[in-house]
Enzyme design. Structure first.
Site, short mmCIF file in Angstrom:
data_model
loop_
_atom_site.label_atom_id
_atom_site.label_comp_id
_atom_site.label_asym_id
_atom_site.label_seq_id
_atom_site.Cartn_x
_atom_site.Cartn_y
_atom_site.Cartn_z
N MET A 7 -7.01 -4.60 33.23
CA MET A 7 -6.73 -4.64 31.79
C MET A 7 -8.04 -4.67 30.98
O MET A 7 -9.11 -4.51 31.54
CB MET A 7 -5.86 -5.84 31.46
N GLY A 8 -7.91 -4.90 29.68
CA GLY A 8 -9.11 -5.00 28.84
C GLY A 8 -9.04 -4.23 27.53
O GLY A 8 -10.00 -4.21 26.77
N ARG A 9 -7.91 -3.54 27.30
CA ARG A 9 -7.77 -2.70 26.10
C ARG A 9 -8.95 -1.72 25.97
O ARG A 9 -9.25 -1.03 26.92
CB ARG A 9 -7.61 -3.55 24.84
N ARG A 12 -3.20 -12.13 33.78
CA ARG A 12 -2.90 -13.04 32.66
C ARG A 12 -2.17 -14.29 33.07
O ARG A 12 -2.25 -15.32 32.40
CB ARG A 12 -2.06 -12.29 31.62
N THR A 51 -8.42 -14.45 24.57
CA THR A 51 -7.97 -13.18 25.14
C THR A 51 -8.66 -12.97 26.48
O THR A 51 -9.85 -13.25 26.62
CB THR A 51 -8.25 -11.94 24.25
N ASP A 79 -9.30 -10.18 27.48
CA ASP A 79 -10.11 -8.96 27.31
C ASP A 79 -11.55 -9.26 26.91
O ASP A 79 -12.41 -8.39 27.02
CB ASP A 79 -9.49 -8.06 26.23
N LEU A 108 -0.88 -9.86 36.51
CA LEU A 108 -1.43 -10.89 37.43
C LEU A 108 -2.73 -11.43 36.86
O LEU A 108 -3.13 -12.56 37.16
CB LEU A 108 -1.68 -10.29 38.82
N GLY A 127 -0.70 -11.87 23.08
CA GLY A 127 -0.41 -11.99 24.52
C GLY A 127 -0.91 -13.32 25.05
O GLY A 127 -1.84 -13.90 24.51
N GLY A 160 -5.97 -13.79 19.54
CA GLY A 160 -6.99 -12.75 19.60
C GLY A 160 -7.15 -12.10 18.23
O GLY A 160 -6.81 -12.71 17.20
O1 F6P Z 1 -4.79 -8.21 25.25
C1 F6P Z 1 -4.37 -8.64 26.49
C2 F6P Z 1 -3.69 -7.54 27.24
O2 F6P Z 1 -3.31 -8.02 28.51
C3 F6P Z 1 -4.47 -6.24 27.35
O3 F6P Z 1 -5.47 -6.31 28.34
C4 F6P Z 1 -3.38 -5.25 27.63
O4 F6P Z 1 -3.73 -3.97 27.20
C5 F6P Z 1 -2.24 -5.78 26.81
O5 F6P Z 1 -2.50 -7.15 26.56
C6 F6P Z 1 -0.92 -5.64 27.47
O6 F6P Z 1 0.04 -6.07 26.58
P1 F6P Z 1 1.55 -6.27 26.98
O7 F6P Z 1 1.66 -7.52 27.79
O8 F6P Z 1 2.21 -6.40 25.66
O9 F6P Z 1 1.96 -5.07 27.75
#
Ligand code: F6P
Length: 364
Positions: A189-191, A291, A145, A147, A289, A17, A122
């Protein structure tokens, strides 16, 4: 490439990402390689995927080409999400980089006369990078990342910018929450790590912070909100990490065709609190937003130092290493040490203790 062979040209790719600061790394690698080392730089489009085509998808990176990149969000090289079936083959321990992909990348690097690679990404990109490295591809890594969940580096670039966005959003939610006596739930976000939620929650004066590291109960959140209302504070701000889970429940996901991402906990929680407490609630999902957009000054500088350091690693032939931030210093660590598991919020950290001291609830 033999270790002692002179380096003339390096390749550069961004994987996974996007995160604010990717272009700053691209610029720093390019300028340092050209001006300091007199190397040429080739940008590879869409991560390792750019090397899988018969005609590799690449672009020459020059001083002119990287002009204006420092403040620009996203990545001008494009970022693949690494689900290309030609890249992977199944194994007992899950998918691994395929033999064909390793041979193809080797062939294309030879054809392009690329002596070494900088991979920016990442844990997914670093995991792939480690496998390519073990297959003989000379490469170094730069950790990225929002995250902040990559092991062995205290920070990844992108995190600070995401944090600024989340904090600004919380500031805005305070005034509207207060005006309507509402509980505002903001999902970030943050996984599987709670870095964004914790840091934004404290910086943005949240009343409740929910992180994946600490499964929460509705009863504990309800108690905090009631306590506030009893004391005359009629609104509350809850930050919930997308990977947070109720003590008895599972993480929630959103489906996008055949892709899925963590998400949905914010709306679920707002509905539960409205029902169980009888208070007005609303949910906000900050989403991408966090990212997009320009990197913060901190991320620009971190990304720039990481990029310059990656070039130095190549000059020193420290292949299989990744730049990292440790005790405020830019260091290098074996990529293998950064993969396999994710960096979690330590429950013993100063920020967690400080938050508890301020009366912030973690929903436990
Ligand atoms: O790893 C970055 C991240 O923005 C996470 O926080 C989130 O879970 C994921 O990527 C979202 O991914 P995508 O843009 O593929 O939905």
């Amino acid at each position: 490439m033999e270790n002692e062979q002179r380096i003339r040209r390096i390749g550069l790719l961004t994987g996974g990402g996007d995160a604010p600061g990717l272009n700053a790394v691209i610029r720093a690698v390019t300028l340092t390689a050209i001006l300091q080392e007199e190397w040429e730089v080739v940008g590879i489009r869409r991560g390792f995927e750019g090397l899988l085509h018969d005609n590799p998808h690449v672009v020459a990176l020059t001083q002119k080409r990287v002009e204006g990149l420092l403040p620009r969000g996203g990545t001008v090289l494009g970022a693949a999400s690494h689900n290309n079936p030609r890249l992977f083959e199944p194994s007992e321990n899950g998918p691994i980089v395929s033999k064909w992909a390793k041979a193809q990348v080797r062939r294309q690097l030879d054809a392009l006369a690329i002596d070494a690679l900088v991979i920016i990404g990442g844990d997914g990109t670093m995991t792939m990078g480690q496998q390519f490295f073990e297959a003989g591809i000379p490469l170094v890594g730069v950790p990225k990342t929002i995250d902040n969940d990559l092991l062995v580096t205290e920070l990844t670039f992108g995190f600070d910018s995401a944090l600024d966005q989340a904090t600004d959003a919380l500031d805005r939610l305070h005034t509207t929450a207060e005006s309507h006596d509402r509980v505002m739930v903001m999902e970030v976000m943050g996984r599987n790590s709670g870095w964004i939620a914790l840091h934004a929650g404290v910086a943005g004066s949240a009343d409740v912070i929910l992180i994946p590291e600490l499964p929460f109960t509705l009863a504990a959140i309800g108690a905090k909100i009631r306590e506030q209302r009893d004391a005359g504070r009629l609104y509350s701000i809850v930050v919930v990490a997308e990977g947070a889970t109720p003590a008895e429940g599972d993480q929630l996901y959103r489906e996008f065709g055949d892709e899925r991402s963590l998400g949905g906990i914010g709306h679920w929680l707002a509905a539960q609190l409205a029902e169980s407490l009888g208070v007005a609630t609303r949910a906000v999902v900050l989403g991408h937003l966090q990212r997009g957009g320009s990197p913060s000054a901190f991320d620009r500088n971190l990304a720039t130092m990481f990029g310059a350091s990656a070039v130095r690693l190549i000059a020193k032939r420290k292949f299989g290493y990744m730049t990292a931030l440790q005790c405020g210093d830019i260091v290098s660590v074996p990529i293998i040490d950064a993969i396999g598991e994710q960096k979690k919020v330590s429950l013993e950290s100063k920020l967690v203790h400080t938050a508890e001291g301020l009366g912030i609830s973690f929903g436990i």
